[in-house]
Design a protein around this motif. Sequence first.
Motif, PDB file in Angstrom:
ATOM      1  N   GLN A  90       0.857  -1.186   0.000  1.00 11.72           N
ATOM      2  CA  GLN A  90       0.000   0.000   0.000  1.00 11.72           C
ATOM      3  C   GLN A  90       0.889   1.231   0.000  1.00 11.72           C
ATOM      4  OE1 GLN A  90      -3.397  -0.171   2.672  1.00 11.72           O
ATOM      5  NE2 GLN A  90      -2.995   1.917   3.338  1.00 11.72           N
ATOM      6  N   GLU A  91       0.695   2.091  -0.963  1.00  6.16           N
ATOM      7  CA  GLU A  91       1.548   3.252  -1.146  1.00  6.16           C
ATOM      8  C   GLU A  91       1.669   4.066   0.138  1.00  6.16           C
ATOM      9  OE1 GLU A  91       1.952   6.788  -4.434  1.00  6.16           O
ATOM     10  OE2 GLU A  91      -0.039   6.130  -3.828  1.00  6.16           O
ATOM     11  N   GLY A  92       2.932   4.329   0.555  1.00 12.05           N
ATOM     12  CA  GLY A  92       3.179   5.142   1.723  1.00 12.05           C
ATOM     13  C   GLY A  92       2.942   4.457   3.052  1.00 12.05           C
ATOM     14  N   ALA A  93       2.647   3.149   3.064  1.00  9.34           N
ATOM     15  CA  ALA A  93       2.318   2.444   4.298  1.00  9.34           C
ATOM     16  C   ALA A  93       3.486   1.603   4.773  1.00  9.34           C
ATOM     17  CB  ALA A  93       1.083   1.561   4.099  1.00  9.34           C
ATOM     18  N   GLY A  94       4.017   1.929   5.960  1.00 13.23           N
ATOM     19  CA  GLY A  94       5.123   1.157   6.514  1.00 13.23           C
ATOM     20  C   GLY A  94       4.692  -0.128   7.173  1.00 13.23           C
ATOM     21  N   ASP A  95       3.395  -0.286   7.433  1.00 12.49           N
ATOM     22  CA  ASP A  95       2.922  -1.504   8.100  1.00 12.49           C
ATOM     23  C   ASP A  95       2.328  -2.499   7.126  1.00 12.49           C
ATOM     24  OD1 ASP A  95       0.733   0.001   7.443  1.00 12.49           O
ATOM     25  OD2 ASP A  95      -0.352  -0.344   9.316  1.00 12.49           O
ATOM     26  N   ARG A  96       2.646  -2.359   5.852  1.00 14.18           N
ATOM     27  CA  ARG A  96       2.203  -3.320   4.841  1.00 14.18           C
ATOM     28  C   ARG A  96       3.387  -3.738   3.978  1.00 14.18           C
ATOM     29  NH1 ARG A  96      -1.203  -3.266   7.962  1.00 14.18           N
ATOM     30  NH2 ARG A  96      -3.449  -2.974   7.707  1.00 14.18           N
ATOM     31  N   ARG A  97       4.520  -3.922   4.618  1.00 12.57           N
ATOM     32  CA  ARG A  97       5.745  -4.244   3.901  1.00 12.57           C
ATOM     33  C   ARG A  97       5.698  -5.683   3.398  1.00 12.57           C
ATOM     34  NH1 ARG A  97       9.710  -0.508   2.726  1.00 12.57           N
ATOM     35  NH2 ARG A  97      11.410  -1.242   4.031  1.00 12.57           N
ATOM     36  N   ALA A  98       6.356  -5.921   2.264  1.00  8.95           N
ATOM     37  CA  ALA A  98       6.370  -7.256   1.673  1.00  8.95           C
ATOM     38  C   ALA A  98       7.655  -7.448   0.890  1.00  8.95           C
ATOM     39  CB  ALA A  98       5.162  -7.447   0.764  1.00  8.95           C
ATOM     40  N   LEU A  99       8.118  -8.689   0.832  1.00  5.71           N
ATOM     41  CA  LEU A  99       9.353  -9.043   0.129  1.00  5.71           C
ATOM     42  C   LEU A  99       9.004  -9.910  -1.067  1.00  5.71           C
ATOM     43  CD1 LEU A  99      12.703 -10.220   1.622  1.00  5.71           C
ATOM     44  CD2 LEU A  99      11.521 -11.719   0.007  1.00  5.71           C
TER      45      LEU A  99
END
Length: 409
Positions: A90-99
């Motif tokens: 999610q753009e600008g969201a640090g709590d939706r990080r993914a690798l």
Amino acid sequence: MPSIALPMSSCRIGKILITTLLSLTLFSGCECDTACDERVAGDNGPRDDSGGENPDENGAGGGGTGTADDINMDCSQLDPDAVYLVGTLQEGAGDRRALIDPTNPEAICTGFPDGIASGPLTDMGHLIYVHHDNNVTADGGAAYRFVQDPLTLDNEGLEWRYPLQPNSNDEALLFSESEQLFVHNDPDSASIDVFQSKLLSLDKVVYRNSEEEPYYRLERFDVFDSQVYMLGVTPDGSLLMGDSQTGLILVDSDKQLTRLTPAGTPPYRFKETSRLYIDPVTGNQSVWVVLEDFNGPDTRSDWRRWSLDLATLTVTNEGLFAASPQEINRETDEIKLGADGTLWQISYSPLDSNDDLTSYLIRRPTVASGESSEVIYSDAYNPDDTLSWTRQARPFVRIDLSGELVSGQ
């Protein structure tokens, strides 16, 4: 094969400031996450108006072309020879990080807390990361070994849910607020030494496994410019450093310093990344490092590769990396070296008429190879751009302005 540690960038604070300023400029006018999604992804299709909350941790799977089984990558043993991208759902969201593996981005790996800086991979393929105390969670300021928590679908099989409390099962390794983190794998055991390089008052120091006392102190010119940069750790446990005036330095386990004959003229703008390899001609363990030839504020930099033979301690200038594609003109210090010595780099296009830009991951071989640079992945990849990420058949990982690269060392 033992591997060399690949630290976090010491310029991270600057990157965060730049990211914040760019975010304010580029995304002002987005009143909510959904509005920002619409501007980037399209203006049709169903939206997730829940604000990204996760009310159902144990949703059942199934539906569409993506299932929980084939969406989730197995991140328990990542490939230390590969280069991975850590972005966001999610753009600008640090709590939706993914690798993701950017060369095969259909499966993703999730389970990161908010406020993380990704670190190196160990020889066993475990990801080490730093979680900062950013007032979002109470357990920040530590280095962790990552344990993934997969995405799940809600009970209707319609919406993806990001895992709750994703770092509750991650192993805490040491206290840290440093973003320059690197590891040394003990070749005689499965244990690793965790190093971090931190600013302490006006000094930059290296800690090993704890912060009881500095392991090594790096020289500094002033509070803004570091004279010595941490580049990694060699298989015998020596610290590899780059001095902007004298070149490469090795500091052995007895803390004895050896300055190596440089392969150019100062100043040297070392980048805090390196890669261990076996020289195919000599058979010796060697290290690649990256330098930037800064050509001025309005001119693209040149990026070059040096090699260090760890047996003979010979430093060789192997020349420049190929230029980036023409449509990409904003190169960053977010770089890693591939196992073949190519430079992987996050870059950006110029702002368009709508004040938007596109983020790219490019692969840059050396000029001597005769190959051209290529785009490996970009924010334009999105295969399902009419839906917000929770409703997509396969959620798309954006590089965004906070994307990072992960690799072995």
